[in-house]
Design a protein around this motif. Structure first.
Motif, short mmCIF file in Angstrom:
data_model
loop_
_atom_site.label_atom_id
_atom_site.label_comp_id
_atom_site.label_asym_id
_atom_site.label_seq_id
_atom_site.Cartn_x
_atom_site.Cartn_y
_atom_site.Cartn_z
N PHE A 69 0.85 -1.20 0.00
CA PHE A 69 0.00 0.00 0.00
C PHE A 69 0.88 1.24 0.00
CE2 PHE A 69 -1.83 3.49 2.47
CZ PHE A 69 -3.02 3.72 1.78
N ILE A 70 0.49 2.22 -0.84
CA ILE A 70 1.11 3.54 -0.83
C ILE A 70 -0.02 4.56 -0.83
CG2 ILE A 70 2.78 5.10 -1.91
CD1 ILE A 70 3.62 2.67 -3.68
N GLY A 71 0.03 5.49 0.09
CA GLY A 71 -1.00 6.52 0.15
C GLY A 71 -0.41 7.84 0.58
N ALA A 72 -1.04 8.93 0.17
CA ALA A 72 -0.52 10.25 0.53
C ALA A 72 -1.62 11.29 0.54
CB ALA A 72 0.57 10.68 -0.46
N LYS A 73 -1.42 12.28 1.39
CA LYS A 73 -2.22 13.51 1.37
C LYS A 73 -1.36 14.57 0.72
CE LYS A 73 -4.70 16.75 4.38
NZ LYS A 73 -5.01 17.12 5.80
N ILE A 74 -1.89 15.19 -0.31
CA ILE A 74 -1.10 16.07 -1.16
C ILE A 74 -1.74 17.44 -1.21
CG2 ILE A 74 -0.25 16.40 -3.51
CD1 ILE A 74 -1.03 13.08 -3.38
#
Length: 359
Positions: A69-74
């Motif tokens: 899993f890879i997730g980000a708030k951008i």
């Protein structure tokens, strides 16, 4: 645009990473093979939809796990958004943007330098075509579909030429190939027109000598006399030879994109140091084209770049990319990172055996 929060789980050797980041410069420090490059690879994949190392998706999942899993708030010019991807061990990917089903092509404006980029300069023509095709697709997603369709048509056309059966279909496939080919070449030539001045400026800013140019060279036809006309003329000229050899002998899949330093081809004449400088200039020029097109800040990844640059070049690189950009830098030199953290807006992280901790 910048990454405010990032989460990575079971990606290569990164078991669990979760941090908030500043908008400035982030140093990832550690010995080789600890996970620094893997973290940048995860950011690149999340932003652009594929691995910069051209790794297959199932190779990216931690051994023994079902998925990564890879997730980000951008933060973008229009506010915050989230982007996530789940990589399954069977090679499938699931994308989500703001919690809803999305696509890998949903953009996070980012570019990056990786050691594997040396093949762009020193490798076969397909590597340079790949670099520019990905750069164009990132900004103009419809271009990607043109490429896919073109590749399918050429593959089918080659089969007809090679096998001889169904050659009555050849004119139809030739017509379709030409229609796709001229659009692809047109996109490439237009992009080069915007890209070339930035490439020259970036190389000059870093090295102060030598003129770096990019030149589009068509194979078997002349695009300068008119792309459509040149392709149609080539079709007639190669008609018999193609049947004899069983393959398509002209078109964008065979074209060369030449990089010239002082009028000489970089691939043949440049030293290793000059080649590395050319690769860096390519990525910086790509960054500037993205800025020009989107009017957004661009995230920049620099993987193991500083090991072969002197202090002056390091400073010049950071000056180029830090103008409103978030920059991730990997290095084995802790002293370099500590000095930067103390004297500028920067964060420092230690990477060891797949774990990351802030200083």
């Amino acid at each position: 645009m910048y990454f405010q929060e990032v989460q990575v789980r079971n990606f290569r050797n990164l078991r669990k990473v979760e941090f908030n980041f500043i908008e400035g410069c982030i140093f990832l420090v550690g010995d080789n093979a600890q996970g620094k490059s893997n973290f940048l690879e995860a950011l690149f994949l999340l932003a652009r939809g594929f691995s910069p190392r051209r790794a297959k998706d199932h190779e990216l999942v931690y051994f023994g796990e079902e998925g990564a899993f890879i997730g980000a708030k951008i933060q973008g010019a229009r506010g915050f958004f989230t982007k996530e991807v789940v990589l399954h061990h069977n090679g499938k990917k699931e994308w989500r943007v703001n919690g809803k089903r999305g696509k890998g092509e949903d953009p996070v404006w980012l570019t990056g330098y990786f050691p594997e980029d040396a093949e762009i300069v020193g490798g076969a023509p397909k590597n340079r075509r790949y670099f520019f095709d990905q750069a164009i697709s990132f900004l103009f997603p419809p271009y990607r579909q043109f490429l896919r369709e073109y590749e399918k048509v050429v593959e089918r056309r080659n089969w007809l030429l090679r096998e001889g059966e169904g050659r009555e279909l050849l004119p139809a496939y030739s017509e379709k190939m030409l229609a796709l080919a001229w659009r692809i070449v047109e996109w490439r030539v237009q992009y080069m027109g915007v890209f070339a001045p930035f490439l020259k400026e970036s190389y000059q800013a870093l090295f102060g000598r030598g003129v770096l140019e990019v030149e589009y060279r068509s194979e078997g036809y002349s695009w300068r006399e008119g792309i459509k006309e040149g392709l149609k003329k080539a079709q007639k000229e190669f008609e018999e030879e193609e049947k004899e050899r069983g393959m398509t002998l002209f078109g964008p899949h065979r074209d060369e994109i030449c990089l010239l330093l002082g009028g000489q081809e970089v691939r043949d004449f440049a030293s290793q140091g000059e080649r590395k400088g050319v690769v860096l200039a390519l990525r910086l020029a790509e960054m500037e084209v993205i800025r020009k097109k989107t009017r957004e800040r661009v995230v920049v990844l620099l993987d193991d770049l500083f090991s072969e640059l002197d202090e002056k070049r390091r400073r010049l690189v950071l000056e180029q990319v830090l103008r409103g950009s978030q920059v991730f830098v990997t290095t084995t030199e802790r002293e370099l990172a500590e000095k930067a953290v103390k004297t500028s807006l920067a964060q420092g992280f230690e990477v060891e055996e797949g774990g990351i901790r802030r200083w």
